[in-house]
Design a protein around this motif. Structure first.
Motif, PDB file in Angstrom:
ATOM      1  N   GLN A 159       0.867  -1.179   0.000  1.00 58.36           N
ATOM      2  CA  GLN A 159       0.000   0.000   0.000  1.00 58.36           C
ATOM      3  C   GLN A 159       0.905   1.230   0.000  1.00 58.36           C
ATOM      4  N   ASN A 160       0.770   2.039  -1.016  1.00 61.04           N
ATOM      5  CA  ASN A 160       1.631   3.208  -1.178  1.00 61.04           C
ATOM      6  C   ASN A 160       3.104   2.841  -0.927  1.00 61.04           C
ATOM      7  N   GLY A 161       3.511   1.671  -1.457  1.00 63.90           N
ATOM      8  CA  GLY A 161       4.901   1.221  -1.371  1.00 63.90           C
ATOM      9  C   GLY A 161       5.253   0.410  -0.136  1.00 63.90           C
ATOM     10  N   LYS A 162       4.354   0.353   0.857  1.00 64.08           N
ATOM     11  CA  LYS A 162       4.672  -0.388   2.100  1.00 64.08           C
ATOM     12  C   LYS A 162       4.113  -1.800   2.045  1.00 64.08           C
ATOM     13  N   ASP A 163       4.944  -2.784   2.416  1.00 58.35           N
ATOM     14  CA  ASP A 163       4.496  -4.182   2.432  1.00 58.35           C
ATOM     15  C   ASP A 163       3.345  -4.374   3.409  1.00 58.35           C
ATOM     16  N   LEU A 164       2.387  -5.172   3.004  1.00 54.75           N
ATOM     17  CA  LEU A 164       1.213  -5.401   3.852  1.00 54.75           C
ATOM     18  C   LEU A 164       1.116  -6.863   4.267  1.00 54.75           C
ATOM     19  N   LYS A 165       0.572  -7.052   5.452  1.00 56.66           N
ATOM     20  CA  LYS A 165       0.281  -8.397   5.944  1.00 56.66           C
ATOM     21  C   LYS A 165      -1.046  -8.837   5.345  1.00 56.66           C
ATOM     22  N   PHE A 166      -1.102 -10.079   4.885  1.00 59.62           N
ATOM     23  CA  PHE A 166      -2.380 -10.574   4.361  1.00 59.62           C
ATOM     24  C   PHE A 166      -2.603 -12.036   4.717  1.00 59.62           C
ATOM     25  N   GLU A 167      -3.863 -12.411   4.753  1.00 63.70           N
ATOM     26  CA  GLU A 167      -4.238 -13.807   5.050  1.00 63.70           C
ATOM     27  C   GLU A 167      -5.154 -14.285   3.953  1.00 63.70           C
ATOM     28  N   VAL A 168      -4.932 -15.511   3.501  1.00 59.64           N
ATOM     29  CA  VAL A 168      -5.793 -16.066   2.451  1.00 59.64           C
ATOM     30  C   VAL A 168      -6.643 -17.175   3.041  1.00 59.64           C
ATOM     31  N   GLN A 169      -7.948 -16.982   2.971  1.00 62.49           N
ATOM     32  CA  GLN A 169      -8.882 -18.055   3.324  1.00 62.49           C
ATOM     33  C   GLN A 169      -9.477 -18.557   2.024  1.00 62.49           C
ATOM     34  N   GLU A 170      -8.791 -19.456   1.383  1.00 65.37           N
ATOM     35  CA  GLU A 170      -9.193 -20.027   0.106  1.00 65.37           C
ATOM     36  C   GLU A 170      -9.468 -18.951  -0.957  1.00 65.37           C
ATOM     37  N   THR A 171     -10.723 -18.510  -1.138  1.00 73.03           N
ATOM     38  CA  THR A 171     -11.005 -17.562  -2.220  1.00 73.03           C
ATOM     39  C   THR A 171     -11.103 -16.111  -1.737  1.00 73.03           C
ATOM     40  N   ILE A 172     -10.856 -15.877  -0.446  1.00 76.94           N
ATOM     41  CA  ILE A 172     -10.919 -14.511   0.083  1.00 76.94           C
ATOM     42  C   ILE A 172      -9.583 -14.155   0.726  1.00 76.94           C
ATOM     43  N   MET A 173      -9.032 -13.031   0.301  1.00 74.88           N
ATOM     44  CA  MET A 173      -7.790 -12.560   0.901  1.00 74.88           C
ATOM     45  C   MET A 173      -8.089 -11.311   1.726  1.00 74.88           C
ATOM     46  N   LYS A 174      -7.693 -11.381   3.006  1.00 79.27           N
ATOM     47  CA  LYS A 174      -7.882 -10.232   3.895  1.00 79.27           C
ATOM     48  C   LYS A 174      -6.538  -9.521   4.009  1.00 79.27           C
ATOM     49  N   VAL A 175      -6.546  -8.218   3.752  1.00 72.52           N
ATOM     50  CA  VAL A 175      -5.298  -7.448   3.750  1.00 72.52           C
ATOM     51  C   VAL A 175      -5.367  -6.403   4.862  1.00 72.52           C
ATOM     52  N   TYR A 176      -4.375  -6.442   5.759  1.00 73.61           N
ATOM     53  CA  TYR A 176      -4.309  -5.463   6.864  1.00 73.61           C
ATOM     54  C   TYR A 176      -3.550  -4.240   6.365  1.00 73.61           C
ATOM     55  N   LEU A 177      -4.168  -3.097   6.459  1.00 71.98           N
ATOM     56  CA  LEU A 177      -3.577  -1.898   5.863  1.00 71.98           C
ATOM     57  C   LEU A 177      -2.492  -1.291   6.767  1.00 71.98           C
ATOM     58  N   ALA A 178      -1.495  -0.709   6.123  1.00 71.82           N
ATOM     59  CA  ALA A 178      -0.434  -0.023   6.865  1.00 71.82           C
ATOM     60  C   ALA A 178      -0.966   1.278   7.458  1.00 71.82           C
ATOM     61  N   GLU A 179      -1.836   1.914   6.705  1.00 64.25           N
ATOM     62  CA  GLU A 179      -2.508   3.110   7.226  1.00 64.25           C
ATOM     63  C   GLU A 179      -3.953   3.061   6.761  1.00 64.25           C
ATOM     64  N   PRO A 180      -4.889   3.511   7.603  1.00 63.99           N
ATOM     65  CA  PRO A 180      -6.302   3.423   7.212  1.00 63.99           C
ATOM     66  C   PRO A 180      -6.589   4.259   5.963  1.00 63.99           C
ATOM     67  N   ILE A 181      -7.560   3.809   5.187  1.00 64.96           N
ATOM     68  CA  ILE A 181      -8.013   4.634   4.056  1.00 64.96           C
ATOM     69  C   ILE A 181      -9.173   5.475   4.570  1.00 64.96           C
ATOM     70  N   LYS A 182      -8.918   6.777   4.620  1.00 68.30           N
ATOM     71  CA  LYS A 182      -9.919   7.694   5.173  1.00 68.30           C
ATOM     72  C   LYS A 182     -11.040   7.912   4.160  1.00 68.30           C
ATOM     73  N   PRO A 183     -12.210   8.358   4.639  1.00 61.62           N
ATOM     74  CA  PRO A 183     -13.293   8.685   3.699  1.00 61.62           C
ATOM     75  C   PRO A 183     -12.796   9.674   2.644  1.00 61.62           C
ATOM     76  N   ASN A 184     -13.249   9.500   1.420  1.00 58.73           N
ATOM     77  CA  ASN A 184     -12.882  10.362   0.286  1.00 58.73           C
ATOM     78  C   ASN A 184     -11.376  10.447   0.044  1.00 58.73           C
ATOM     79  N   SER A 185     -10.697   9.325   0.208  1.00 58.34           N
ATOM     80  CA  SER A 185      -9.282   9.314  -0.146  1.00 58.34           C
ATOM     81  C   SER A 185      -8.951   8.049  -0.937  1.00 58.34           C
ATOM     82  N   THR A 186      -7.785   8.074  -1.581  1.00 59.18           N
ATOM     83  CA  THR A 186      -7.401   6.998  -2.496  1.00 59.18           C
ATOM     84  C   THR A 186      -6.130   6.326  -2.006  1.00 59.18           C
ATOM     85  N   ALA A 187      -6.107   5.007  -2.093  1.00 56.51           N
ATOM     86  CA  ALA A 187      -4.882   4.260  -1.765  1.00 56.51           C
ATOM     87  C   ALA A 187      -4.396   3.578  -3.036  1.00 56.51           C
TER      88      ALA A 187
END
Ligand SMILES: [Zn+2]
Length: 611
Positions: free
Chosen positions: A118-146
């Motif tokens: 995310q914006n160049g920073k490595d992210l932690k993620f978990e794969v549960q078969e067909t769903i990947m959950k990605v923990y963000l390095a910084e939250p995505i605020k309302p009306n902003s783009t990552a």
């Protein structure tokens, strides 16, 4: 008012609107570079994703779909097929056993994520078969783009359901649900449905995709081909460019839910323009079994014209009918369908259905997993309507075949409510009737209740207000009620949330010297207004509308004929008597709903022949 109070007040109002669920939609922009190893049926992928959070919520995680991870022994899809036994989807089975269970190791589907940033920073993620959950390095605020970047590789699975290699007609690669796709986030939260072979839901996205593949392949896709002069199949004057024997195909698309493509060495590409759009592509293997495709152009042209005028304009510049997959499945600006058809009507039936999903799924992007009846049902309605125009039959209405199929199905006693989540029906047939048939008949019943003109206007306003958005059933009902002036909540609740059925009948007919009195009876669970008609011996049809009190406003006109309006029938009342100024010798037939749109499950007591 002091300034600080005004600011506080504005803040409270904005919070209030957020809590009330003011409409918003997320947006995504994908840039992908794909390098295909055609011999091994694998590819390597790079993705840059610009994800904009238009919701009022701060996002700390995001989810992606990795659909191809389902194509493995003991996957959730395999377990689901196995648990259903003979009630499962026949395409997923061989002799009643799940085909996923015996998939060879080197043909198991896979999407292996190497890393995501995310914006160049490595992210932690978990794969549960067909769903990947990605923990963000910084939250995505309302009306902003990552900006997410990602590297992955994939194995194209054996063709078992929709995607895959070597389909049964010999199409090499059907590339659908093939890339890590960000899940939809909306008022219902994250749409993280595990993939077990059914429906999809995702944000509207822009795509810029380059596909590197052996130069003897032709690629079909839903999108705009940006370099048709450098690749095989699309331009007779093309100078095919290749680097180490591979061509690069560049496809783009805007505001689309999903980008799908396919590749085969034997594809031919034919194209033509529908007046006022779109430009249509047919991408298929031209052989003895697909001869019927040569007749399709005038039907497809008329098809888009009918759809545009009745359901709202198709807004994308192109549409492609592509031979691939395992039956018919809709994607952005294209469909993958099997190519072998017994005649033009057979082929057009499939094209009409999948094409209509461009309206009910693509442009009017309902959540298919939560409300499959809104996409499959509305699409089936459009299909029946258009097919009745393309191949007219002498029937009382265009939906007769579905109505009769529904009546036969009800006798089996296995109906499940249409409101259920698409993936969670116990039985494949019950899912089909709940979503395709009940959804189609929902519109047919609305046409009967409020009049066809009001239904057509509702569909038009639904398109005008909700095209390129994610409407829900409440949004549609809101428009239907506004257009008709009727209360229709009772109908939607009965029809979608329950398995109660409609069953009215003629209980008794009494002939007098100057008139005839008919007793109608409600033997069913769903109340309805009744159009009662008589045909006189001189073949005149006279119709009496008996409104249902719950709508509170009565139908004023209907394309199926004129009528007189009688006093209303309260829904709590079992029987209703109507006296008409005709004697026995003047009457030939009496009956409930001569248009035969009402989904009454027992038609035997609906008509009386006067002898
Ligand atoms: Zn469909």
């Amino acid at each position: 008012m002091k300034k600080s109070t005004a600011i506080l007040f504005a803040f409270i109002i904005s919070q209030f609107q957020a809590q009330q669920g003011a409409y918003y939609q997320q947006s995504a922009k994908y840039k992908m570079d794909i390098d295909v190893n055609a011999e091994k049926f694998t590819y390597e992928g790079k993705q840059t994703l610009e994800y904009t959070n238009n919701s009022p919520d701060e996002l700390n995680v995001v989810y992606f779909h990795l659909y191809w991870n389902a194509f493995k022994p003991n996957s959730m899809m395999d377990q689901r097929v196995a648990s259903k036994g003979k009630n499962g989807d026949s395409r997923l089975q061989k002799d009643g056993v799940s085909r996923l269970a015996s998939i060879p190791k080197d043909q198991e589907g896979a999407q292996n994520i190497h890393w995501i940033r995310q914006n160049g920073k490595d992210l932690k993620f978990e794969v549960q078969e067909t769903i990947m959950k990605v923990y963000l390095a910084e939250p995505i605020k309302p009306n902003s783009t990552a900006i997410f970047t990602m590297d992955w590789d994939a194995v194209i699975p054996q063709q078992i359901r929709r995607s895959g290699r070597n389909n049964k007609e010999g199409v090499d690669m059907t590339m659908t649900q093939w890339y890590p796709k960000i899940a939809e986030y909306d008022y219902d939260g994250w749409a993280t449905f595990d993939y077990i072979g059914r429906e999809f839901h995702e944000p509207f996205s822009d795509f810029d995709v380059t596909i590197k593949i052996n130069k003897d392949y032709v690629v079909g896709a839903g999108g705009i081909l940006e370099n048709s002069t450098e690749v095989k199949g699309y331009d007779t004057n093309a100078k095919i460019k290749a680097d180490k024997n591979k061509s690069i195909w560049r496809w783009t698309a805007k505001n689309m839910l999903d980008f799908a493509w396919s590749a085969d060495k034997d594809y031919v590409v034919k194209s033509f323009d529908v007046p006022q759009g779109p430009k249509v592509f047919m991408v298929y293997q031209n052989n003895d079994k697909t001869k019927v495709w040569e007749q399709a152009q005038p039907y497809i042209t008329k098809y888009f014209q009918l759809m545009n005028s009745h359901f709202g304009k198709y807004i994308y510049p192109t549409y492609a009918f592509i031979q691939g997959g395992d039956g018919g499945m809709e994607y952005g600006m294209c469909t993958m369908i099997l190519g072998e058809a017994k005649d033009i009507k057979d082929l057009m039936g499939l094209m009409a259905h999948e094409g209509a999903h461009s309206w009910y799924q693509q442009m009017l992007a309902t959540n298919e997993s939560m409300r499959p009846w809104m996409d499959e049902g509305f699409t089936s309605y459009a299909e029946s309507y258009v097919m009745s125009q393309l191949f007219p039959k002498d029937l009382p209405n265009p939906f007769m075949e579905k109505l009769n199929a529904y009546r036969d199905f009800i006798k089996k006693g296995i109906e499940e409510p249409a409101v259920w989540l698409g993936d969670h029906h116990d039985n494949g047939t019950s899912y089909t009737y709940a979503s395709y048939v009940k959804g189609e008949l929902y519109l047919v019943q609305l046409g009967y209740i409020m009049g066809e003109q009001n239904l057509a206007e509702t569909l038009k306003q639904y398109y005008d207000q909700w095209a390129m958005k994610h409407p829900s059933d409440r949004d549609f009902l809101h428009i239907a009620q506004k257009v008709s002036g009727m209360d229709l909540k009772w109908f939607q609740n009965y029809w979608i949330n329950t398995t109660k059925t409609i069953n009215y009948g003629i209980k008794e007919v009494k002939y007098d010297a100057k008139s005839t009195t008919i007793t109608l009876v409600n033997n069913g669970g769903v109340p309805m207004p009744i159009d009662f008609s008589v045909m006189t011996t001189d073949k005149k049809i006279v119709t009496y509308q008996i409104p249902l009190n719950m709508t509170h406003t009565w139908k004023e006109k209907d394309a199926y004929g004129e009528f007189k309006t009688m006093p209303y029938w309260p829904w709590t009342q079992k029987e209703y008597m109507i006296t008409i100024p005709y004697t026995k010798s003047q009457l030939s037939v009496l009956g409930i709903d001569f248009s035969q749109r009402i989904a009454d499950v027992n038609m035997e007591d609906n008509f009386v022949e006067v002898k």
